[in-house]
Design a protein around this motif. Structure first.
Motif, short mmCIF file in Angstrom:
data_model
loop_
_atom_site.label_atom_id
_atom_site.label_comp_id
_atom_site.label_asym_id
_atom_site.label_seq_id
_atom_site.Cartn_x
_atom_site.Cartn_y
_atom_site.Cartn_z
N THR A 103 0.84 -1.19 0.00
CA THR A 103 0.00 0.00 0.00
C THR A 103 0.88 1.24 0.00
O THR A 103 1.87 1.29 0.72
N TYR A 104 0.51 2.21 -0.83
CA TYR A 104 1.27 3.47 -0.90
C TYR A 104 0.31 4.64 -0.79
O TYR A 104 -0.88 4.51 -1.02
N ASP A 105 0.88 5.79 -0.48
CA ASP A 105 0.10 7.02 -0.41
C ASP A 105 0.56 8.00 -1.47
O ASP A 105 1.76 8.15 -1.68
N GLY A 106 -0.39 8.68 -2.10
CA GLY A 106 -0.02 9.78 -2.99
C GLY A 106 0.27 9.36 -4.41
O GLY A 106 0.37 8.19 -4.73
N CYS A 107 0.42 10.37 -5.29
CA CYS A 107 0.53 10.08 -6.72
C CYS A 107 1.98 10.06 -7.20
O CYS A 107 2.24 9.84 -8.38
N ASN A 108 2.96 10.28 -6.30
CA ASN A 108 4.35 10.27 -6.74
C ASN A 108 4.79 8.87 -7.17
O ASN A 108 4.35 7.88 -6.61
N PHE A 109 5.68 8.82 -8.15
CA PHE A 109 6.30 7.55 -8.58
C PHE A 109 5.25 6.51 -8.94
O PHE A 109 5.41 5.33 -8.70
N PHE A 110 4.18 7.02 -9.52
CA PHE A 110 3.03 6.20 -9.89
C PHE A 110 3.44 5.09 -10.86
O PHE A 110 3.09 3.93 -10.69
N ARG A 115 0.15 -7.31 -5.70
CA ARG A 115 -0.94 -6.32 -5.77
C ARG A 115 -0.49 -5.00 -5.16
O ARG A 115 0.31 -4.98 -4.24
N VAL A 116 -1.09 -3.92 -5.66
CA VAL A 116 -0.76 -2.60 -5.12
C VAL A 116 -2.04 -1.83 -4.84
O VAL A 116 -2.98 -1.88 -5.64
N LYS A 117 -2.04 -1.12 -3.73
CA LYS A 117 -3.14 -0.20 -3.47
C LYS A 117 -2.52 1.16 -3.26
O LYS A 117 -1.61 1.31 -2.44
N ILE A 118 -2.96 2.14 -4.03
CA ILE A 118 -2.43 3.51 -3.87
C ILE A 118 -3.57 4.38 -3.36
O ILE A 118 -4.61 4.50 -4.03
N ARG A 119 -3.37 4.99 -2.18
CA ARG A 119 -4.44 5.80 -1.57
C ARG A 119 -4.08 7.28 -1.64
O ARG A 119 -2.96 7.64 -1.95
N ASN A 120 -5.06 8.09 -1.29
CA ASN A 120 -4.86 9.55 -1.18
C ASN A 120 -4.20 10.15 -2.42
O ASN A 120 -3.25 10.92 -2.30
N ILE A 121 -4.68 9.79 -3.59
CA ILE A 121 -4.11 10.36 -4.82
C ILE A 121 -4.66 11.77 -4.97
O ILE A 121 -5.84 11.95 -5.28
N ARG A 122 -3.81 12.74 -4.67
CA ARG A 122 -4.19 14.17 -4.72
C ARG A 122 -5.49 14.44 -3.96
O ARG A 122 -6.34 15.20 -4.41
N VAL A 146 -8.36 6.58 -4.88
CA VAL A 146 -7.81 5.28 -4.47
C VAL A 146 -7.78 4.35 -5.68
O VAL A 146 -8.76 4.22 -6.41
N LEU A 147 -6.61 3.72 -5.88
CA LEU A 147 -6.46 2.78 -7.00
C LEU A 147 -6.04 1.43 -6.45
O LEU A 147 -5.12 1.33 -5.64
N PHE A 148 -6.74 0.38 -6.87
CA PHE A 148 -6.32 -0.98 -6.52
C PHE A 148 -5.91 -1.66 -7.82
O PHE A 148 -6.64 -1.62 -8.81
N TYR A 149 -4.70 -2.24 -7.84
CA TYR A 149 -4.18 -2.80 -9.08
C TYR A 149 -3.68 -4.22 -8.81
O TYR A 149 -2.75 -4.41 -8.02
#
Length: 372
Positions: free
Chosen positions: A7-14, A27-34, A70-73
């Motif tokens: 799990t990651y936070d934010g849109c950096n290094f997307f 699997r990756v979950k990216i939260r708090n995208i902007r 939030v993106l789940f991939y």
């Protein structure tokens, strides 16, 4: 694949996160995208990037919440094959291509990708730069043959785009480990000055001003001029220069400059652009190393995914992007590099401090490639 997700936070290094997730199967979950932004969530170019990954994989599961924050991939298999993608014009084709260069050798079928959009803009590495520097890096790892090609079919400058790029890449079961510790001396400089929808004279003016600086150092300089006309010239006017210095040991160091996109900020003179680009090239040569700074992370991915053997590469100063990349490598592949700094002695004139990166490959095999 019951592997633990990250799990990651934010849109950096997307891009890094999604590319490494696709390669490692995690699997990756990216939260708090902007999420604090006035306009929250994923940008169009990021959504376009996810669609491209979806096209080259099979069985990828992507979930995005309503606000796009939030993106789940969950990555599927790298499938490859023939792909056509309309890249979002907020970023250049180079933004999408850099990821494909990392993924292409590990696909089930050889990749043939047609990418449309902006081929040259001031933020991302241009297709020309990747053609002259990333392709030689791939060859060092044993990804070569006539199937490897990167070609600008039509040029498209920012902001309008309208360019078209063809990228084909063969698949490899395993990658060759490398020992790149001596970049060697610079033997020649090549370049390409391009202009679209402006006077062809622009390209000649760029060449003259770049040579006025570079001629003091080395006699073997040849800068091509490329003036695409008609429907091959995209939708916006512009010009630019990509320079590449080649060393005796087959290292390519590059620099580039592109004119300010139409309607954004002050216009540039071709003379200034040529001179600035030449200075940037000298700066890149000073940084040195066996891989130029635009391709550090590409080489590190290939080193990590190589056979279980030692790979070494001498790099110039690590870019912040590369440093973050190494952290992500540790997350996804538990891969740690041995990093030694090398300070050149003063009489050697070898440029800035270098970093020797050493690792033992993860022994990653392309599982989807059947042996014939």
């Amino acid at each position: 694949m019951a592997s633990q997700g990250l799990t990651y936070d934010g849109c950096n290094f997307f891009r890094q996160r999604l590319v490494l997730s696709t390669l490692s199967g995690k699997r990756v979950k990216i939260r708090n995208i902007r999420s604090k932004d006035d306009n929250p969530g994923l940008r169009d170019f990021e959504a376009s990037f996810i669609r491209l990954l979806d096209k080259v994989t099979n069985g990828t599961r992507i979930e995005i919440n309503q606000t796009g924050t939030v993106l789940f991939y969950q990555p599927g298999l790298l499938y490859g094959g023939v792909v056509e993608h309309e890249c979002n014009t907020q970023r250049s084709v180079g933004y999408y291509l850099e990821a494909l260069l990392m993924l292409a050798p590990f696909m089930k079928n050889p990749l043939k990708a047609v990418l449309k959009g902006v081929t040259n803009d001031p933020t991302d590495p241009s297709v020309d730069q990747l053609k002259y520097t990333a392709i030689p890096v791939m060859k060092k790892f044993g990804i070569d043959g006539e199937g490897l090609e990167l070609k600008v079919v039509k040029r498209g400058m920012a902001p309008g785009g309208g360019g078209e790029v063809l990228f084909t890449c063969p698949v490899r079961k395993t990658l060759r480990p490398v020992q790149l510790s001596d970049p060697g001396k610079i033997k020649r400089i090549r370049g390409i000055a391009y202009s679209v929808r402006v006077s062809p004279q622009m390209a000649n003016r760029i060449v003259d001003s770049a040579r006025s600086i570079l001629n003091k150092f080395i006699p073997d300089i040849y800068i091509y001029t490329d003036h695409m006309k008609g429907d091959k010239s995209g939708k916006s006017p512009g010009f630019g220069l990509t320079l590449v210095a080649e060393t005796l040991n087959g290292t390519f160091l590059s620099a580039e400059q592109v004119s300010t996109p139409q309607g954004q900020g002050d216009p540039v003179l071709p003379e200034d652009l040529g001179r600035n680009c030449a200075k940037l090239l000298l700066e890149e040569i000073y940084r040195g190393g066996c891989i130029d700074s635009a391709n550090q992370s590409l080489a590190l991915v290939y080193m990590t995914l190589g056979q279980q053997d030692v790979s070494k590469a001498l790099l110039g100063h690590l870019s912040p992007y590369t440093i973050e990349f190494l952290r992500h490598m540790r997350d996804f592949f538990q891969m740690m590099f041995k990093i030694e700094t090398q300070k050149p002695s003063e009489d050697e004139r070898k440029g800035g401090d270098k970093v020797l990166m050493t690792c033992v490959g993860a022994g990653y095999t392309n599982i989807s490639k059947s042996i014939k």
